[in-house]
Scaffold this motif. Structure first.
Motif, PDB file in Angstrom:
ATOM      1  N   GLY A 183      -4.419   8.137  -4.130  1.00 55.68           N
ATOM      2  CA  GLY A 183      -3.659   9.007  -3.237  1.00 55.68           C
ATOM      3  C   GLY A 183      -2.464   8.331  -2.592  1.00 55.68           C
ATOM      4  N   ALA A 184      -2.683   7.155  -2.007  1.00 56.16           N
ATOM      5  CA  ALA A 184      -1.579   6.483  -1.313  1.00 56.16           C
ATOM      6  C   ALA A 184      -0.492   6.054  -2.294  1.00 56.16           C
ATOM      7  CB  ALA A 184      -2.097   5.282  -0.531  1.00 56.16           C
ATOM      8  N   GLU A 185      -0.906   5.549  -3.459  1.00 57.25           N
ATOM      9  CA  GLU A 185       0.092   5.144  -4.459  1.00 57.25           C
ATOM     10  C   GLU A 185       1.000   6.304  -4.818  1.00 57.25           C
ATOM     11  OE1 GLU A 185       2.066   5.189  -7.979  1.00 57.25           O
ATOM     12  OE2 GLU A 185       0.014   5.934  -8.247  1.00 57.25           O
ATOM     13  N   LYS A 186       0.420   7.480  -5.039  1.00 60.24           N
ATOM     14  CA  LYS A 186       1.226   8.646  -5.422  1.00 60.24           C
ATOM     15  C   LYS A 186       2.018   9.186  -4.237  1.00 60.24           C
ATOM     16  CE  LYS A 186      -2.024   9.562  -9.076  1.00 60.24           C
ATOM     17  NZ  LYS A 186      -3.240  10.262  -9.509  1.00 60.24           N
ATOM     18  N   PHE A 187       1.446   9.068  -3.035  1.00 58.81           N
ATOM     19  CA  PHE A 187       2.191   9.442  -1.830  1.00 58.81           C
ATOM     20  C   PHE A 187       3.459   8.601  -1.723  1.00 58.81           C
ATOM     21  CE2 PHE A 187       3.298   8.824   2.621  1.00 58.81           C
ATOM     22  CZ  PHE A 187       3.291  10.115   3.124  1.00 58.81           C
ATOM     23  N   ILE A 216      -3.113  -3.658  -1.110  1.00 59.27           N
ATOM     24  CA  ILE A 216      -2.230  -2.620  -1.657  1.00 59.27           C
ATOM     25  C   ILE A 216      -1.207  -2.198  -0.611  1.00 59.27           C
ATOM     26  CG2 ILE A 216      -2.128  -0.213  -2.440  1.00 59.27           C
ATOM     27  CD1 ILE A 216      -4.913  -0.682  -3.732  1.00 59.27           C
ATOM     28  N   ILE A 217      -1.682  -1.940   0.602  1.00 57.85           N
ATOM     29  CA  ILE A 217      -0.793  -1.451   1.664  1.00 57.85           C
ATOM     30  C   ILE A 217       0.153  -2.545   2.162  1.00 57.85           C
ATOM     31  CG2 ILE A 217      -0.672  -0.361   3.930  1.00 57.85           C
ATOM     32  CD1 ILE A 217      -1.932   1.363   1.675  1.00 57.85           C
ATOM     33  N   PHE A 243       8.741   0.512  -3.089  1.00 56.82           N
ATOM     34  CA  PHE A 243       7.952   1.159  -4.132  1.00 56.82           C
ATOM     35  C   PHE A 243       7.314   0.102  -5.025  1.00 56.82           C
ATOM     36  CE2 PHE A 243      11.528   4.267  -3.386  1.00 56.82           C
ATOM     37  CZ  PHE A 243      10.764   5.175  -2.664  1.00 56.82           C
ATOM     38  N   SER A 244       6.328   0.525  -5.818  1.00 58.97           N
ATOM     39  CA  SER A 244       5.670  -0.429  -6.719  1.00 58.97           C
ATOM     40  C   SER A 244       6.421  -0.578  -8.039  1.00 58.97           C
ATOM     41  CB  SER A 244       4.218  -0.004  -6.982  1.00 58.97           C
ATOM     42  OG  SER A 244       4.157   1.157  -7.784  1.00 58.97           O
ATOM     43  N   LYS A 304      -0.002  -4.299  -9.749  1.00 60.41           N
ATOM     44  CA  LYS A 304       0.267  -4.455  -8.320  1.00 60.41           C
ATOM     45  C   LYS A 304      -0.670  -3.635  -7.436  1.00 60.41           C
ATOM     46  CE  LYS A 304       5.276  -5.196  -8.888  1.00 60.41           C
ATOM     47  NZ  LYS A 304       6.617  -4.670  -8.525  1.00 60.41           N
ATOM     48  N   VAL A 305      -1.132  -2.489  -7.950  1.00 59.19           N
ATOM     49  CA  VAL A 305      -1.966  -1.601  -7.144  1.00 59.19           C
ATOM     50  C   VAL A 305      -3.443  -1.754  -7.504  1.00 59.19           C
ATOM     51  CG1 VAL A 305      -2.420   0.792  -6.462  1.00 59.19           C
ATOM     52  CG2 VAL A 305      -0.068   0.039  -6.881  1.00 59.19           C
ATOM     53  N   TYR A 306      -3.780  -1.610  -8.779  1.00 60.43           N
ATOM     54  CA  TYR A 306      -5.191  -1.677  -9.171  1.00 60.43           C
ATOM     55  C   TYR A 306      -5.724  -3.104  -9.257  1.00 60.43           C
ATOM     56  CZ  TYR A 306      -3.929   3.017 -10.906  1.00 60.43           C
ATOM     57  OH  TYR A 306      -3.461   4.298 -11.034  1.00 60.43           O
ATOM     58  N   GLY A 307      -4.833  -4.062  -9.475  1.00 63.21           N
ATOM     59  CA  GLY A 307      -5.277  -5.438  -9.674  1.00 63.21           C
ATOM     60  C   GLY A 307      -5.701  -5.718 -11.106  1.00 63.21           C
TER      61      GLY A 307
END
Length: 546
Positions: A296-300, A356-357, A426-427, A444-447
């Motif tokens: 959710g946060a990644e897509k936000f 992530i944040i 952004f990522s 970067k997000v999932y690891g």
């Protein structure tokens, strides 16, 4: 008391009174009865701060993200701050299935609870109708001679209910047409839902609807909805649903509740217009994204904030002791028993989401423990000491029991975080290749250690490149239960790869859906769905809705 009993025990304020708190006049609202309305006003200049509420990966024990969001807003209101919620609408499928409603819980709810969880103001029905109108026009065009030469249909019907029988259907069986295999998606997964959340006007809506890729001809050339002249008729069905809805919390805090795509198969956020409208009317906007920070946060951040030109001021990351123990491998039947070892092991999931944040998106962060009565002092101490050692801001939230009063500490921490240094980024960048964008999210997000693309995914990438749609943002569809694409790989997995089996074009919503793992677009009901426990009396009193 159950959630619905608590909700019914509170006498709500008239919706015009709630509207006045946001400076809205009578001409700015369209009442739907006494306690809900449409806002007939466009967003203005930004005046307030934007706070995103997200969470660790969800578990069967729940997380309570919406409950925390509502409690935080009520907590800020108790501190005499101008605040408004910007939340998603519930889908009927989960309401009658296992998950239940999406209006919070306990003393931290938005009301009227039954209305919001059921038909509300008809937004989901309008989206379902517009979606299926386009499908009807596609099949009618084929039946009437198929002058566009549609050979492969890419747009599917939808329904806002969990119905596994509709995962595979046969359509088009007439004297003129040969039958073809098709499928239904749940309305939250419809591209129309995504388009509605990203559109800022009727004209923008029509443009996006017209750009929906409905099929391919025999040469593989794209055919769009505008070639069927469908966009205006669809927009007519959607014109009222485009307006955000205003309701209130149990404590009378304004809440704009508008639309709701799923986060594991779409971008998982309420409409950009609702969020911007809230930010133009209040000093603090509290919004949420679907599931964990990896989805959710990644897509936000990477889709909604990019398209809507939004910059969050702070992020709240929700965790529970029980969920962390499950991520550590605890048996779900033993969650109420103290287990320091498994809690410490499960902390890895929380730490990944903190990273992530703070590290990927460079945003100020507050971690909040959503309080459960089964939490022991030693368990709470372990979590808080770890956060202290990492210099991460935190607060315990007890809004479920105490409403806004139970979220005062969180509200103060959030206000402090909103004033911290903010280097939001952004990522990935849009000019990167599709492979690079997906790789950046995965790493970067999932690891993840890398990404595997199937032959089908590679073919899709080649098609997308040829169509010139490779600069769209990426929306990865994967399980919500793990940082990986394997739902059973809980906690903080390492040395895993993300497998992308296909990439689908959403040319109307202007993003690409990369499908990782087996993702269902039409859920099914459980053996004992929530609907079996619901009752209604002769007087209209509802029970069993949660």
């Amino acid at each position: 008391m159950t959630d619905i009993e608590i909700a019914n025990s509170v006498k709500p304020k008239k919706i015009r009174e709630i509207a006045k708190k946001l400076g809205l006049k009578n001409k700015d609202i369209i009442p739907y009865g006494d306690y809900k309305c449409k806002i007939n006003k466009k967003s203005g200049e930004k005046k307030g701060k934007l706070v995103l509420v997200t969470a660790i990966n969800p578990t069967s024990a729940g997380i309570g993200k919406t409950t925390v969001s509502i409690g935080l807003a009520d907590g800020l209101a108790k501190l005499n701050k101008s605040v408004c919620l910007a939340l998603r609408e519930p889908s009927l499928g989960p309401v009658f299935g296992i998950k239940g409603g999406a209006t919070g819980g306990g003393r931290s709810q938005v009301i009227p609870m039954e209305d919001i969880n059921l038909h509300f103001t008809g937004d989901f029905h309008a989206i379902t109708s517009a979606n299926n109108l386009l499908c009807a026009m596609i099949d009618n065009h084929i039946f009437q001679g198929n002058t566009l030469g549609i050979d492969k249909v890419l747009f599917h019907r939808c329904m806002d209910m969990n119905d596994r029988a509709l995962r595979s259907v046969t359509v088009g069986q007439t004297k003129i047409e040969s039958p073809r295999e098709d499928s239904f998606s749940i309305t939250s997964a419809s591209e129309i839902m995504a388009i509605m959340c990203l559109s800022d006007s009727i004209n923008d809506l029509k443009r996006r609807l017209g750009n929906i890729l409905v099929g391919l001809n025999k040469k593989g050339k794209p055919i769009f909805a505008k070639q069927l002249k469908a966009q205006d008729a669809m927009a007519i069905l959607l014109k009222d649903a485009l307006k955000p809805n205003l309701v209130q919390t149990l404590e009378g805090t304004p809440a704009i509740v508008h639309l709701g795509p799923f986060a594991n198969i779409a971008h998982g956020c309420n409409s950009i217009e609702a969020t911007k409208l809230s930010m133009s009317l209040a000093d603090y906007t509290i919004t949420e994204a679907g599931f964990g920070a990896d989805l959710g946060a990644e897509k936000f951040f990477d889709i909604k904030c990019r398209i809507g030109n939004l910059k969050p001021d702070a992020v709240v990351l929700v965790a529970t002791i029980q969920a962390l123990k499950l991520h550590g491998g605890c048996n779900k039947n033993n969650l109420k028993e103290e287990n320091i070892e498994l809690l410490e092991k499960g902390m890895g999931n929380l730490l990944r989401h903190i990273g992530i944040i703070k590290n990927t998106y460079k945003l100020p962060l507050v971690v909040t423990l959503n309080k459960y009565t089964s939490d022991t002092p030693k368990e709470v101490e372990l979590v808080l000491n770890k956060l202290k050692s990492l210099n991460v801001s935190y607060a315990i939230n007890d809004a479920w029991t105490s409403g806004g009063e139970g979220a005062i500490d969180l509200a103060n921490a959030v206000m402090d975080a909103c004033n911290e240094e903010n280097n939001f980024q952004f990522s990935y960048q849009l000019d990167e290749t599709i492979e690079e964008k997906i790789g950046n999210i995965a790493k970067k997000v999932y690891g993840a250690s890398g990404v595997i693309f199937t032959d089908k995914a590679k073919e899709s990438i080649a098609t997308i490149n040829n169509l010139g749609m490779n600069k769209f943002p990426i929306c990865i569809a994967k399980t919500q239960y793990s940082l990986s694409d394997n739902a059973k790989l809980i906690g903080a997995p390492e040395n895993f790869e993300i497998a992308i089996r296909d990439i689908e074009i959403r040319s109307g919503s202007e993003f690409l859906v990369a499908i990782a793992g087996d993702i269902m677009l039409m859920p099914g009901l459980s053996k004992t769905p929530a609907s079996m426990g619901m009752k209604i009396t002769n007087s209209g009193k509802i029970s069993g809705l949660f």
